[in-house]
Design a protein around this motif. Sequence first.
Motif, PDB file in Angstrom:
ATOM      1  N   UNK A 116       0.834  -1.209   0.000  1.00 19.44           N
ATOM      2  CA  UNK A 116       0.000   0.000   0.000  1.00 19.44           C
ATOM      3  C   UNK A 116       0.864   1.253   0.000  1.00 19.44           C
ATOM      4  N   UNK A 117       1.843   1.289   0.930  1.00 16.33           N
ATOM      5  CA  UNK A 117       2.504   2.559   1.230  1.00 16.33           C
ATOM      6  C   UNK A 117       3.485   2.987   0.158  1.00 16.33           C
TER       7      UNK A 117
ATOM      8  N   UNK B 230      -5.874  14.143   3.626  1.00 13.24           N
ATOM      9  CA  UNK B 230      -5.660  13.076   2.654  1.00 13.24           C
ATOM     10  C   UNK B 230      -6.908  12.870   1.812  1.00 13.24           C
ATOM     11  N   UNK B 231      -8.057  12.915   2.482  1.00 11.09           N
ATOM     12  CA  UNK B 231      -9.315  12.782   1.750  1.00 11.09           C
ATOM     13  C   UNK B 231      -9.426  13.846   0.672  1.00 11.09           C
ATOM     14  N   UNK B 275      -5.901   5.720  -0.058  1.00  9.73           N
ATOM     15  CA  UNK B 275      -4.542   5.508  -0.543  1.00  9.73           C
ATOM     16  C   UNK B 275      -4.480   4.353  -1.531  1.00  9.73           C
ATOM     17  N   UNK B 276      -5.312   3.349  -1.307  1.00  8.00           N
ATOM     18  CA  UNK B 276      -5.302   2.213  -2.213  1.00  8.00           C
ATOM     19  C   UNK B 276      -5.960   2.596  -3.531  1.00  8.00           C
ATOM     20  N   UNK B 281      -5.744  11.732  -3.461  1.00 11.41           N
ATOM     21  CA  UNK B 281      -6.869  12.387  -2.793  1.00 11.41           C
ATOM     22  C   UNK B 281      -8.107  12.351  -3.660  1.00 11.41           C
ATOM     23  N   UNK B 282      -9.254  12.406  -2.995  1.00  8.46           N
ATOM     24  CA  UNK B 282     -10.496  12.214  -3.747  1.00  8.46           C
ATOM     25  C   UNK B 282     -10.832  13.402  -4.630  1.00  8.46           C
ATOM     26  N   UNK B 283     -10.474  14.605  -4.172  1.00  5.48           N
ATOM     27  CA  UNK B 283     -10.972  15.784  -4.868  1.00  5.48           C
ATOM     28  C   UNK B 283      -9.907  16.494  -5.690  1.00  5.48           C
ATOM     29  N   UNK B 284      -8.826  15.805  -5.960  1.00  4.79           N
ATOM     30  CA  UNK B 284      -7.767  16.451  -6.740  1.00  4.79           C
ATOM     31  C   UNK B 284      -7.629  15.766  -8.086  1.00  4.79           C
TER      32      UNK B 284
END
Lengths: 350, 290
Positions: A116-117, B230-231, B275-276, B281-284
Amino acid sequence: MSRQKQLGFVACVGALAVLPLLWPDPYMLSVVASCGIFIIAAISLNLLLGFTGQLSLGHVAFFGIGAYTSALMSLGFDVDLLGTGTPWVVAPKPVWLAFASGILVAGLFGWLVSRIAFRVRGAYFVIVTISFAQVMRMVALNWVDLTEGPMALNNIPPLTLWLPGTGTLPIATKASIYWLVLAAAVAAYLLVAALVTSRLGRAMIALRENETLARSIGIDVTRFLRIAAVGAAGIAGAAGGLYAHTVRIIDPDVFMFMFTVTMVIMVIVGGKGTLAGPVIGGLLFGLLPEVLRGVLAPEVQWIIYGALMILVLIFLPKGIVPAAGALKRRVAARRTPRVAHVSAAESEPA
Amino acid sequence: MDQFLQHLLNGLVLGATYALLGIGLTLIFGIMRVVNFAHGELYALGGYVAYAAVSVFDLNYFGSLILAAIAGLVMGALIEYVLLRRRDLGSIDEVMLIMIGTMLIMQNTELLAWGGVAKAVPSPFSQEPLVWGEVSVSPIRLFVLCTALVLLGVFYLLIERSRFGLAMRATFQDRDAARIVGVDVSRIYTATFALGSCLAAVAGALLAPVFVVSPTMGDLANLKAFAIVILGGLGNLAGAALGGFALALVEEFGAGYISTAYRDAIGFLVILLVMIVRPQGLFTGKERIG
């Protein structure tokens, strides 16, 4: 290692090994043993942080996984698997087997996390690793059937040593625990030393220095990062197992972020990317609290840790060991400039 | 259905303060490329300033909010000026570790000053909840929601409409180009750190009467702030605001419908999942990674 360094290493280990005979104070021995456990953890973190240049701030996860796996395997457990009604029963295993399984499971998680990382770098990588450790802490806290949650796992059996022929030897006295930790620390040190001086280690250092360049000359960056991560996780898991069986009680606090911070401080202050760095840093920050205990409140001690780390980063960005090496070379250069020039070229870079 | 509305309302209240927290962190990262590990401690600082003002110095809660804001501004400017000015911000790891050291110092100073016991800050409003049908909310929560929304609005105007905001956005996009056209980049850095810290401190002070103030509140706030950012994608302001609401709602509904025990774990699971699936990020949009 040069011949001189080898001799120095053997002399140090020998001196440490006779310590319990000269000074058999049980309190002192247990302090040094727990310091040794942290040195092992710091050595494992250094493999990742120092040699591949990846700042993992979730390293305590592997320490905790090793501790919990080893403790649970030696105690045995009987849980309902994720509420599905499927029982998952493990009978108590001999401690040496439980300990080995702790290393294995920690290594397995190291592989998983690396999947993952290592998709990301820099700040993202750091945050993924922290999150992983937090999720592990939450699991330890909330999967009460398995881990007893905040009530802690009690009565973890002491370590045993399995020798072919003689069967198992219990390791319960402070001196024998001390020797075992010392042996484990030496093993971890030599393993990492062998790893980083091999072709593998050169690839790791190459990718630390310049990942794009390393990739361009055909180094399989992800593969080497993964090997480093699995190795680091496994060694950290061993440290966790030693911790569980010597302290003999563990709770979800083994996943505390502060443990990671302690390991990071040990590596940074000692000198990341050097073999001796985590040992020196680990001795310093493992024994300092004992010296300061009674003199200073633990909060003050943490403030000193924080300030010390900032000062080291600002004034000795490479850490104590490389700084001491540079100082030694400078002194030698002043005495006999010519010889010093040759010896500086000969000495190992790290 | 009524339960749903209740969770939604709770989530929005929490989300507004999460947004303040996340915007501060992402602002500092976006402009300076500094991952501010002391962010949670600045949030705790706000909480303690509110506590000290109300309980020790007998000030009014609304005044304590302003004090918290000032404390955040000063502390942020101080951290930037003393620890980060003249540092090579390019070495992300080194700066990150300096911020961890700062976090250790701040957190333990709080412990020394206030002890480990959590402190309650009395709510300035009546305890009587406001009820609409099956949905109820305490006046303090409503106040928190409104204040946070107003602050978000003010912040938006500051960034989008003011000359200072323009200089900030310019630095955000390209530091060197901004410097060439006459932006005083080091001043922008100090201001950025101060402003981001101020938002965190205000969030801490706002939530002080809703929860309690304790020396460990910074840890959780820190990790939540990271989850939010991060989101939304590191350095994305609108993303942080949305991320704040998203995380609060996920937590609230997760706690309500799945398990309260894992409430705080949900944030980290979300990080790992994001991250997976979408590491940027969701909004970028797609950004350079690795």
